[in-house]
Every structure is written in C-alpha cells, then in structure tokens.
Scaffold this active site. Structure first.
Site, mmCIF file in Angstrom:
data_model
loop_
_atom_site.group_PDB
_atom_site.id
_atom_site.type_symbol
_atom_site.label_atom_id
_atom_site.label_comp_id
_atom_site.label_asym_id
_atom_site.label_seq_id
_atom_site.Cartn_x
_atom_site.Cartn_y
_atom_site.Cartn_z
ATOM 1 N N LYS A 1 -8.802 13.302 4.720
ATOM 2 C CA LYS A 1 -7.859 12.181 4.691
ATOM 3 C C LYS A 1 -6.847 12.432 5.806
ATOM 4 O O LYS A 1 -6.853 13.505 6.411
ATOM 5 C CB LYS A 1 -7.136 12.101 3.348
ATOM 6 C CG LYS A 1 -6.570 13.439 2.852
ATOM 7 C CD LYS A 1 -5.975 13.346 1.461
ATOM 8 C CE LYS A 1 -6.967 13.383 0.342
ATOM 9 N NZ LYS A 1 -7.092 12.174 -0.399
ATOM 10 N N ARG A 2 -5.977 11.457 6.087
ATOM 11 C CA ARG A 2 -4.922 11.709 7.063
ATOM 12 C C ARG A 2 -4.121 12.937 6.637
ATOM 13 O O ARG A 2 -3.975 13.216 5.441
ATOM 14 C CB ARG A 2 -3.978 10.492 7.150
ATOM 15 C CG ARG A 2 -4.566 9.308 7.904
ATOM 16 C CD ARG A 2 -4.915 9.667 9.333
ATOM 17 N NE ARG A 2 -3.733 9.759 10.161
ATOM 18 C CZ ARG A 2 -3.382 8.869 11.092
ATOM 19 N NH1 ARG A 2 -4.149 7.836 11.350
ATOM 20 N NH2 ARG A 2 -2.306 9.030 11.810
ATOM 21 N N LYS B 1 0.206 14.416 1.023
ATOM 22 C CA LYS B 1 -1.182 14.649 0.606
ATOM 23 C C LYS B 1 -1.451 16.140 0.385
ATOM 24 O O LYS B 1 -2.458 16.520 -0.177
ATOM 25 C CB LYS B 1 -2.141 14.067 1.644
ATOM 26 C CG LYS B 1 -2.033 12.534 1.766
ATOM 27 C CD LYS B 1 -2.966 11.980 2.833
ATOM 28 C CE LYS B 1 -2.769 10.507 3.128
ATOM 29 N NZ LYS B 1 -3.426 9.607 2.159
ATOM 30 N N THR C 1 -8.934 5.987 -1.934
ATOM 31 C CA THR C 1 -10.260 5.383 -2.075
ATOM 32 C C THR C 1 -11.320 6.463 -1.841
ATOM 33 O O THR C 1 -12.415 6.380 -2.402
ATOM 34 C CB THR C 1 -10.463 4.233 -1.064
ATOM 35 O OG1 THR C 1 -9.997 4.677 0.217
ATOM 36 C CG2 THR C 1 -9.708 2.992 -1.480
ATOM 37 N N HIS D 1 0.810 -1.229 0.000
ATOM 38 C CA HIS D 1 0.000 0.000 0.000
ATOM 39 C C HIS D 1 0.834 1.264 0.000
ATOM 40 O O HIS D 1 0.275 2.359 0.118
ATOM 41 C CB HIS D 1 -0.917 0.056 1.217
ATOM 42 C CG HIS D 1 -1.960 -1.010 1.254
ATOM 43 N ND1 HIS D 1 -3.214 -0.855 0.716
ATOM 44 C CD2 HIS D 1 -1.924 -2.255 1.771
ATOM 45 C CE1 HIS D 1 -3.915 -1.958 0.905
ATOM 46 N NE2 HIS D 1 -3.154 -2.827 1.541
ATOM 47 N N LYS E 1 -15.026 7.553 -3.777
ATOM 48 C CA LYS E 1 -16.306 7.828 -3.100
ATOM 49 C C LYS E 1 -16.874 9.166 -3.560
ATOM 50 O O LYS E 1 -18.085 9.297 -3.794
ATOM 51 C CB LYS E 1 -16.114 7.821 -1.580
ATOM 52 C CG LYS E 1 -15.696 6.445 -1.040
ATOM 53 C CD LYS E 1 -15.178 6.495 0.397
ATOM 54 C CE LYS E 1 -14.480 5.185 0.749
ATOM 55 N NZ LYS E 1 -13.654 5.268 1.966
#
Ligand code: F58
Length: 796
Positions: free
Chosen positions: A533-534, A539, A641, A354, A645
């Site tokens: 998200k984290r 990110k 993911t 991952h 969504k």
C-alpha cells in the site's frame, strides 16, 4: 477459465494476423513483441467495440438514467488480460499465440501499466467502472489523460528514487481520440452583468480534448466509456513569432496548456502545487459537465429532468467545483433562477469522502480561488448565503477565514454523502461533518467499498479460480456471495489440499519473481507475510519492520525455539515530498540487508521490499500471500480495499479494528482473523495519556531493544545516526501510536505463526476467508449506490 465457444483459436489467429498486417503494418516474421501485443489488443478491442455500440444504443433507446463517475484518478492497470478474461477469450488467445510461436504471458506482460492514480481511491474508481459494466448500468467515468502517471520507483542504496512514468511512450491500444469532442475551459478574467444575467469572461482558456476507452463487463454483455480529457492550447501556435525566429515563444501556449494534463499529482498527504492542481480539477470537471449537458440536451428538452436522467458522483472533493460550476451553467448560462439551479444541482450530485485526515481535506486560499475562478467564488458565497437562510447556524460557511473548504462545499451541494466503510461513515458523522450532519441527518449514508472479482480473483489467481469453478461452477464470478457454497468444503481434506497447492504454486511464481528482481532467494515454504500500500505513518509500515527486527533479535537469542520461517514482503511508494515515509522505506531496506545476510537467522526470517508497486505487481503478490497486513492506527484508514483482495484470495488478516477490517472480521469470523491493537475510541483516549510511548517502551523490553538497535545504527553502520529522528519520533510524540500497539501486534504475529505451523488449522482458516469474502465484491457496492444514491437501473 470459462470459455466463449463462439470464438475458436483459429478465429483469434486470423484476427491477430489481420491486425498485425493492416493496423500495425508488420508481417509475422518481423513483428516485435509490442507489435504482437497491439495486434492481439486490436483483435480483442473489436469485440469490445461491438458490445460498446450495442450498450450505447440500448441506453438511448431506453431513455435511461446515466451515472457519471467524476474522478481525478483511475488506476486501471493493464487492460488486455482484463478484456480477454471478461470476453472469455483467454484460452483461445493463448492457443492462437502459441501456435504462432509466441509467448502469451510475455505479450500480456508487455502492456504498460496505466497508473493514472495514487492508490486506493483510484483503484476503487477502476473497480467501479468494471462493475458498472458487468451490471449493465449506463455509465461514464470522467477523468484526466495524464501524460505521466504515478512516478516509477526504484531504490538506490535503499532510498526511493523517482523517475517519470511513461505509459504513453508507446501507442495506447485501448483509446479512441475524439478530435470533434473538445470544450474550451476558461480561467481568470472578470465578471460582467447584462440585465439579470451575470457573464464571466475568462482571460485564459485551454481546450479539453476527449479520449475514450471502452470498459467491458463480465461476458461482454455491456461496455461503458471511460472518457479522459487531455489539455490543448486554445490558440496553438503563434506563426508571427515563429516567422520572427522566436521559436520558444511560438511554442509556449501549447506547452503551457499541456502542463494541465502532464502529470498525475503524486502526493497523498498534503496539497501542494496548488495552482496547477486547482486548474486540473476545474479543467476536467468543467469539461465533463459540459459533455454531460450536451448529451442530456440531445435527448431531453426540459432541463428540470436533469436529476431524473443524470447522477453525478464526486469521487472525493477533487471534482467538488462541480457544485458551483453546475449552478453557473444552469443559472448564468441557461437563465434558471438561482434557487432552482441549486436545487437541480444538488439532486444531481453526490459525494464520496475517502479520508478524515485533516491534512488531506482540501481547502483553497481565497486569493488563488478568486484569481482562477472569480465567478465560482461569488457563487460559493451565494450558496453559503442560501444555506444560512435555510439553516441559520453560525460558522458553517464554505468560504471561511480566507479559505474555501471543499469538503463542506461537497456536502452542501450533494443530496447524498457517503463514507466507504461502516466505521468511517460513523466517524464522519462524529467528526468532520458533525455539524452538517446534525442539520441534514438523512444525507450521510454508508457504502462499504468492494473489489471486482473478475480482476482480483478470476484473472489474477487462475489456480484458485479454477479450483473454485471445478468445485461449484462459475456462477461466483458475477455473484460472489455464492462463494459461501465452499464453506462445507473446509471439512474435505482433498479440497484443502488443493487450496494449499494453488497457494504453493502461486508462491513459487512469486519466489521466482523476487529472485529475478532482487537477487534474494526466498523459501516458498515459508509464510509470506505481505504489506502492500502507499507508505504512510498511519498505515504503520514502521510498526511492521519494528516487530520484524524484534523477532529477528528474539530468533538470534533463542535460535532453537519453535519459529515459523517467514518472509516479510513490502511494496509501496512514498509521496516524493513526504520525507518521513521515504525514511521508513530506507529503514526497511537497510534492515533487510542486515537481516537477510545473517547466517544464524536467514532460514527463519527474510525481508523483501519490491520496487515500483503498481496494479500488476499487486496481481502477483495478492494470490501468493499467506498473511495480509492491515495494521493502521484505528480510525485512520477509511476503508482499505487491498484488505478485501487478500481475504478473497485466502490470506487471513492480521489487523486492527479499522476501516473495512471491521466488516471483514464480521464476515470471515473473529476466529479467522488475527486482531490486535486499540479501537478508534481507545486511540483517542490513549493520545491523552502523558508519555504514552515511553510507557509502552518501558513495559516491553523487546520494543526497547528494537528501538535501540535502530537508534544505535545496527542497520546503518556507516551512518549510525541515520534513523535517530524515527526513534525520537517513536519515543516522543508517536502520534500514530506505534509503540502503544506494539506488544499486542507481537502477540498477534506469534499467534499467526503458530497457526501457520498447523496446516490443518491454517488452510481451513484460509479457505473460510475466501468462502466468506463474497460480500466484498464491488458489484454489491455498486448495487448499494444504485439503490441509495443514484436511483439508477440496470439495462441487462
Ligand atoms: C483511500 N484514499 C483511503 N486517497 O485511504 C482508503 O482507506 C480507501 O479504501 C480508498 O481511498 C478507497 O475508498 C486514497 O487513496 C488518495 O490517494 C488521495 C489522492 C489525492 C491526494 C489526496 C489523497
């Protein structure tokens, strides 16, 4: 919502009252909200149990192959609504509860959110379990029953504060304790030999005690088991010490043992708390393998059938010790020759990677490993030796320079290794597993992630789900690619209006929630631009806030230009030890405080950071989002993911060519995706450019001004230097290339804002995102694993 017509609201009412009386011991007059919730949960659970027994019997009757998903994390969230939706009992339950004078929404929301995971990896495991049940594949999830899931987050003066999470404070309605299913798990000790056999005699031991939760699939046609292990002392209580008055010492073994399943490891960057973490990993992996072999033995007498009857998926390297442990069980304990044990283990195991981030790839110091798992280290050396004999290439050992590398171990011990998006799988071949891939070119396969449409559309977004079902029937729920049938509807203004109305209503709900949580009043007509998200530098939540600050400055400079009113919404937790990520949170909160109180701009730009992001909050935010922020440095986000969504719920993406964004863009169409930024290859090249950040800042005065405002204390007037290190980082090394991607991000944001101002274009784009996201169902992903990795079949 489709409904199960064999169950009436009166049946539900009777079942709820029965459980309230006989399981909870309360009458309706005195029952509290959690009593109603438990009673309803038991009523639903009864029906799940029927499906569960039938599925278990069918698996044994068919002698079918079983899939075992070993994962340190299962981020399952709440289960009550999931069960009601999958059994199609939601309407009946709502009617029954209303008739009893209760508020169904409040009862559903009363359930604690089971946060037994950090982020995407854990939520993927939960989606997979649901899809495995929907598809009728005999399967078990195996993990740890953490007493405390991911920490609860709140803000104090904008700073993240962590408190322990307490989901087990109230009884958990869904689990069954299995006191008879426990295994002794050893650590430490020494190794002896008797003839040809090696015997490991651990010096310590704990019990792994099973708790089972049934996971029901769509329409209750199948239910599988999530089996979570809880640690118990092997010798719980020292009565002599107790009688001698030393109560602390008497209780110590129990407390020490329980530490193993006490808390979820909260870091998603670096591996710390090494010893406890390795113990957790071995604890749940060894218990799971013992359980798998016990079940196998109950059906088969020839261990050589193992790969035919058992597929074990390692969710990242956390259960990688399964390789040597399975070899130990087969070789040391069952007497198979080492080579045969290796072969059987390898054909049974497969591994999902991952992440490519070097700091997140697990490796253990040799001394720790040999202290806790001496026999496993010996076996790893034998595995290395056997691999070298077959492929005599130097420098490819798992046990190397005093470290045990769990990624390489997983690769060598698996017959298939998969990445989680096409881009990520390609990069795995070129980077972390380059040399192993050259030796085993057939081993790496791609399985792009997916999400369960039951939770992530039908349940969380009833308005849009209802519109879709009214338009095309409910076949999409377990055949998501049929959403393509909606495509022609984008020419139908009535459909687009209904699509927009569903979104508007969801936004209204979210606006009310934001007001209740933060006191901030947002305009539901504004564009809701969401990044959840984290919190992590790769990110790039800091790219988002930097651009928001620049836009705020631009609005102030030209208040009468054609701006699109926007609310930037953030949610996410930072690892408690990740100082930079926590500073990003504080910066966003500080910037929000200043910008939201600016009378010149607040009708055009607001910033909201919602605390304590979890699955339930995602279920509120995703249906209400207009724009989905997927802005990672290309090459760093393995898949994502959340991105799927949002697209499914009609929020176009603003994003880089990273992870599954690439495939989302291919599916929804480039014209329905706001692309910006460098590609993964360009990122690597750009890093080589001397002063890349300084050059980007010199080229874009907006970026320079935003950095100046942050560095000059505009958002931290009481402490002007608070964010100096963030600015220094961005002006200097800027490893994640925030500055280099800034200008193009600004452009893409402008484009998204312009399209949003043109509803006919926007709603067409949004609806096409929904119509073309069907491929991102986790049902499709699971079918891919069944065919390419597990060789498993559906029994329905
Ligand atoms: C995530 N990894 C990836 N790790 O970041 C994301 O791109 C991907 O979509 C998702 O897996 C599913 O494949 C992730 O969530 C963790 O949380 C680990 C927890 C344990 C410590 C190391 C990180």
């Amino acid at each position: 919502m489709p409904r199960d017509h064999t169950q009436t609201p009166a049946d539900m009412r009777d079942a709820i009252l029965h459980h309230l009386t006989y399981a909870i011991g309360k009458d309706a007059e005195n029952a509290k909200i959690q009593d109603w919730r438990m009673a309803l949960s038991f009523a639903v659970r009864d029906r799940i149990v029927d499906a569960w027994f039938a599925s278990t019997r069918a698996s044994y009757a068919a002698g079918a192959k079983r899939v075992y998903y070993l994962s340190m994390e299962f981020l399952i969230g709440r289960l009550l609504e999931d069960g009601l939706v999958n059994l199609r009992l939601l309407d009946q339950a709502q009617e029954a509860l209303t008739g009893l004078g209760q508020d169904p929404g409040a009862i559903i929301a009363n359930e604690p959110d089971a946060a037994l995971g950090n982020g995407g990896l854990g939520r993927l495991a939960a989606c997979f379990l649901e899809s495995l049940s929907t598809l009728g594949v005999p399967a078990y999830g195996y993990g740890i029953r953490y007493e405390h899931g991911l920490f609860a987050q709140s803000f104090q003066d904008g700073r993240q504060v962590e408190r322990p999470e307490t989901w087990l404070e109230q009884p958990h309605a869904w689990e069954f304790e299995r006191p008879e299913t426990r295994y002794r798990i050893g650590f430490g000790g020494g190794i002896g030999h008797a003839g040809n056999t090696t015997i490991w005699t651990p010096s310590e031991g704990v019990f792994a005690q099973a708790y089972d939760t049934p996971i029901v699939g769509w329409q209750g046609r199948w239910a599988n088991t999530l089996r979570l292990w809880s640690a118990r002392a092997a010798d719980p209580f020292d009565l002599d010490r107790f009688n001698a008055g030393d109560y602390e010492a008497a209780a110590e073994p129990e407390a020490m043992a329980r530490t193993i399943s006490r808390v979820l490891y909260p870091d998603d960057t670096t591996e710390r708390g090494k010893e406890l973490r390795l113990k957790q990993e071995y604890f749940f992996t060894a218990a799971s393998l013992a359980d798998i072999l016990r079940r196998f033995d109950s059906e088969h007498s020839d261990i050589r059938l193992l790969p035919k009857k058992v597929a074990i998926q390692l969710n990242d390297t956390h259960p990688a010790i399964a390789g040597p442990e399975l070899v130990r069980l087969l070789h040391d304990e069952r007497g198979l020759p080492f080579d045969e044990a290796m072969d059987l283990a390898r054909h049974t195991l497969s591994y999902t990677n991952h992440t490519l981030l070097p700091e997140a790839l697990e490796s253990w110091p040799e001394d720790l490993f040999s202290r806790l798992l001496p026999r496993h280290l010996e076996l790893i050396d034998q595995i290395d030796h056997a691999h070298y004999e077959a492929y005599p290439v130097r420098g490819l050992t798992v046990h190397d320079h005093g470290q045990v590398k769990m990624g390489d171990l997983s690769f060598i011990m698996a017959h298939k290794v998969n990445g989680v998006s096409a881009l990520h799988t390609g990069l795995m071949k070129q980077t972390v597993f380059k040399r192993l891939h050259e030796l085993h070119p057939e081993r790496i396969v791609n399985q792009t992630n997916g999400v369960t449409p039951r939770r992530w559309l039908l349940s969380c977004n009833p308005r849009l789900a209802g519109l879709i079902t009214d338009t095309m029937g409910d076949g999409w729920v377990d055949d998501l690619e049929t959403l393509r049938q909606l495509e022609p509807m984008v020419e139908d203004q009535g459909f687009l209006d209904a699509f927009a109305a569903a979104k508007a209503a969801n936004k209204g709900d979210l606006a009310a929630y934001i007001a209740s949580q933060t006191g901030i009043t947002v305009d539901p007509q504004a564009m809701f631009d969401v990044q959840i998200k984290r919190i992590h530098e790769y990110k790039r939540q800091h790219l988002n806030i930097l651009e928001a600050i620049a836009r705020w400055q631009a609005i102030k400079a030209q208040p009468n230009a054609d701006w699109t009113p926007t609310v930037r919404i953030f949610a996410g937790k930072a690892a408690p030890g990740y100082a930079f990520a926590k500073d990003i949170i504080r910066l966003i909160n500080d910037a929000a405080a200043v910008i939201n109180s600016d009378p010149d701009t607040r009708h055009l730009m607001q910033i909201v950071f919602l605390a304590n992001y979890n699955v339930s909050l995602a279920e509120k935010l995703i249906p209400a989002a207009d724009l989905s922020e997927q802005i990672s440095t290309a090459g760093k986000e393995a898949s994502g993911t959340g991105n799927m969504k949002f697209a499914l719920n009609g929020a176009p993406t603003i994003g880089t060519l990273d992870g599954a964004n690439v495939e989302i863009r291919e599916h929804v169409g480039a014209e329905n995706f706001f692309l910006f930024g460098m590609t993964a290859d360009e990122v690597v090249k750009r890093r080589e450019v001397a002063d890349h950040a300084a050059k980007a800042i010199a080229a874009d005065p907006r970026l320079a001004a935003a950095l100046k405002a942050i560095g000059g204390g505009v958002f931290s007037p009481d402490e002007p230097g608070r964010y100096a290190h963030i600015v220094d980082n961005l002006q200097g090394p800027d490893y994640f290339l925030v500055c280099s991607d800034f200008s193009d991000y600004w452009r893409a944001q402008g484009e998204a804002a312009a399209v949003y101002r043109d509803p006919s274009r926007w709603w067409r784009m949004a609806a096409l995102n929904t119509a073309r996201s069907g491929w991102f169902s986790s049902d499709r992903t699971i079918r891919g694993y069944m065919a390419d990795v597990w060789d498993a079949e559906s029994l329905i």
